[in-house]
Design a protein around this motif. Structure first.
Motif, short mmCIF file in Angstrom:
data_model
loop_
_atom_site.label_atom_id
_atom_site.label_comp_id
_atom_site.label_asym_id
_atom_site.label_seq_id
_atom_site.Cartn_x
_atom_site.Cartn_y
_atom_site.Cartn_z
N VAL A 84 12.56 -12.16 -13.06
CA VAL A 84 11.25 -12.25 -14.02
C VAL A 84 10.27 -11.56 -12.62
CG1 VAL A 84 9.48 -13.99 -14.54
CG2 VAL A 84 11.40 -14.11 -16.26
N ASN A 85 10.82 -12.41 -12.05
CA ASN A 85 10.00 -11.50 -10.81
C ASN A 85 10.67 -10.39 -9.92
OD1 ASN A 85 8.77 -14.03 -8.82
ND2 ASN A 85 10.02 -14.97 -9.84
N ILE A 86 11.54 -10.18 -9.34
CA ILE A 86 12.06 -8.70 -10.56
C ILE A 86 11.44 -7.40 -10.59
CG2 ILE A 86 13.76 -7.22 -10.21
CD1 ILE A 86 13.87 -8.28 -7.77
N THR A 87 10.68 -8.45 -12.71
CA THR A 87 10.24 -7.30 -13.32
C THR A 87 9.17 -7.31 -12.74
OG1 THR A 87 11.44 -7.98 -15.51
CG2 THR A 87 9.43 -7.68 -15.68
N ARG A 88 7.90 -8.60 -12.04
CA ARG A 88 7.53 -8.08 -11.44
C ARG A 88 6.87 -7.32 -10.81
NH1 ARG A 88 5.29 -14.50 -11.89
NH2 ARG A 88 4.13 -13.73 -9.83
N ALA A 105 0.58 -1.25 -0.02
CA ALA A 105 -0.19 -0.11 -0.11
C ALA A 105 0.97 1.12 0.06
CB ALA A 105 -0.91 0.29 1.26
N PHE A 106 -0.01 1.95 -0.56
CA PHE A 106 0.84 3.92 -0.90
C PHE A 106 0.20 4.23 -1.58
CE2 PHE A 106 3.32 7.52 -3.04
CZ PHE A 106 4.26 6.98 -1.45
N GLY A 107 -0.27 5.63 -0.07
CA GLY A 107 -1.48 6.03 0.38
C GLY A 107 -2.52 5.19 0.09
N THR A 108 -3.22 6.01 -0.59
CA THR A 108 -4.85 5.25 -1.19
C THR A 108 -4.65 3.95 -1.93
OG1 THR A 108 -5.22 7.12 -2.41
CG2 THR A 108 -5.53 7.83 -0.16
N LYS A 109 -3.96 4.19 -2.77
CA LYS A 109 -3.64 2.82 -3.46
C LYS A 109 -2.72 1.31 -2.83
CE LYS A 109 -3.79 6.05 -7.59
NZ LYS A 109 -1.84 5.79 -8.66
N LYS A 127 4.37 -4.04 -10.17
CA LYS A 127 3.79 -4.38 -8.81
C LYS A 127 3.44 -1.96 -8.03
CE LYS A 127 1.46 -7.31 -8.57
NZ LYS A 127 0.47 -8.04 -8.80
N PHE A 128 4.84 -2.27 -7.94
CA PHE A 128 5.41 -0.61 -7.99
C PHE A 128 4.27 0.84 -8.24
CE2 PHE A 128 8.15 -2.46 -5.12
CZ PHE A 128 8.40 -1.25 -4.22
N LEU A 129 4.38 0.22 -9.67
CA LEU A 129 4.05 1.30 -11.18
C LEU A 129 2.49 1.17 -10.54
CD1 LEU A 129 5.96 0.14 -14.14
CD2 LEU A 129 6.08 2.22 -12.60
N GLU A 130 2.06 0.14 -10.07
CA GLU A 130 0.85 0.75 -9.99
C GLU A 130 0.05 1.35 -8.97
OE1 GLU A 130 -1.32 -3.69 -9.10
OE2 GLU A 130 -0.73 -4.40 -10.48
#
Length: 235
Positions: A197-201, A147-151, A205-208
């Protein structure tokens, strides 16, 4: 009793897996109607899925994406394909591991037990819920949420493990070998590209959450959490 769901269109392989797995005390459900995989998944609510890549109508990648919309249960791909990109595709589409045919039954069982331990057993939460916080970024390992802020972003177990390691080590570097040891019981069966691959995933998630460049690659060493959002907020 934990349930393993097998989605494999070769009846001989499906029966081989079923007969071997039940010896270890698991309940096994074998899918026969490959147009109703999600219906059977919802009815059975399995603890783990063994999923063939080559299936009638829709391939295993498609069904894994459907499962990931509803569940974070471990998904182990089965495939006769040995190419590196096939393994990348499996992980990119939400899989937790990749088993190449022909396989040894004991390796399959070792991977099943490992994934079940990480998801539900000795490595899962046994006390009050934990929360890690760094500069407003909050990780709930037991909920598999970031979680970050409201997301909020939902995580797989491996994604949560990687982010937890980065947050615990910050501002130090988390070594590649340390991550491999944390994520997989037996590194002998882990392809070097699997961690990438897992680091890319994780980065996705951070971009979300609206956070860019959150995971910094430290050449020859590993990865480090980059609290870029703090600097952006100061500008």
């Amino acid at each position: 009793m934990q349930t393993i769901m097998i989605v494999e269109d070769d009846p001989k392989i499906a029966e081989l897996l079923r007969s071997h797995i039940i010896k270890y005390g698991y309940r096994v459900h074998v899918v026969h109607d490959f147009d109703r995989v999600m219906d059977e998944f919802r009815n059975e609510r399995p603890d783990l899925v063994l999923l063939d890549v080559n299936l009638p109508s829709f391939d295993g990648y498609y069904w894994c994406r459907q499962i990931r919309q509803e569940s974070i249960c471990p998904v182990l791909f089965l495939s006769a394909r040995t190419g590196e990109m096939d393994q990348v595709m499996a992980l990119e589409n939400g899989g937790d591991d990749f088993i190449t045919k022909p396989f040894h039954s004991e390796i399959v069982m070792a991977k099943i037990r490992s994934q079940l331990r990480r998801a539900y057993g000795e490595y899962a939460a046994k006390a009050d819920e934990r929360m890690l916080e760094r500069e407003g970024l909050r990780l709930f390992p037991e909920r598999l949420e970031l979680a970050f802020g409201t997301k909020t972003a939902a995580l797989t177990k491996k994604e949560a493990d990687i982010i937890e390691s980065l947050m615990e080590r910050y501002p130090r570097v988390t070594g590649r070998e340390d991550l491999l040891a944390k994520l997989w019981d037996d590194q002998a069966y882990v392809d070097e590209n699997t961690l990438n691959v897992n680091i890319t995933r994780v980065r996705k998630k951070f971009l979300e959450l609206g956070i860019e460049d959150a995971v910094e690659t430290v050449r020859g060493a590993g990865y480090r959490l980059n609290v870029s959002w703090v600097k952006a907020g100061e500008e």
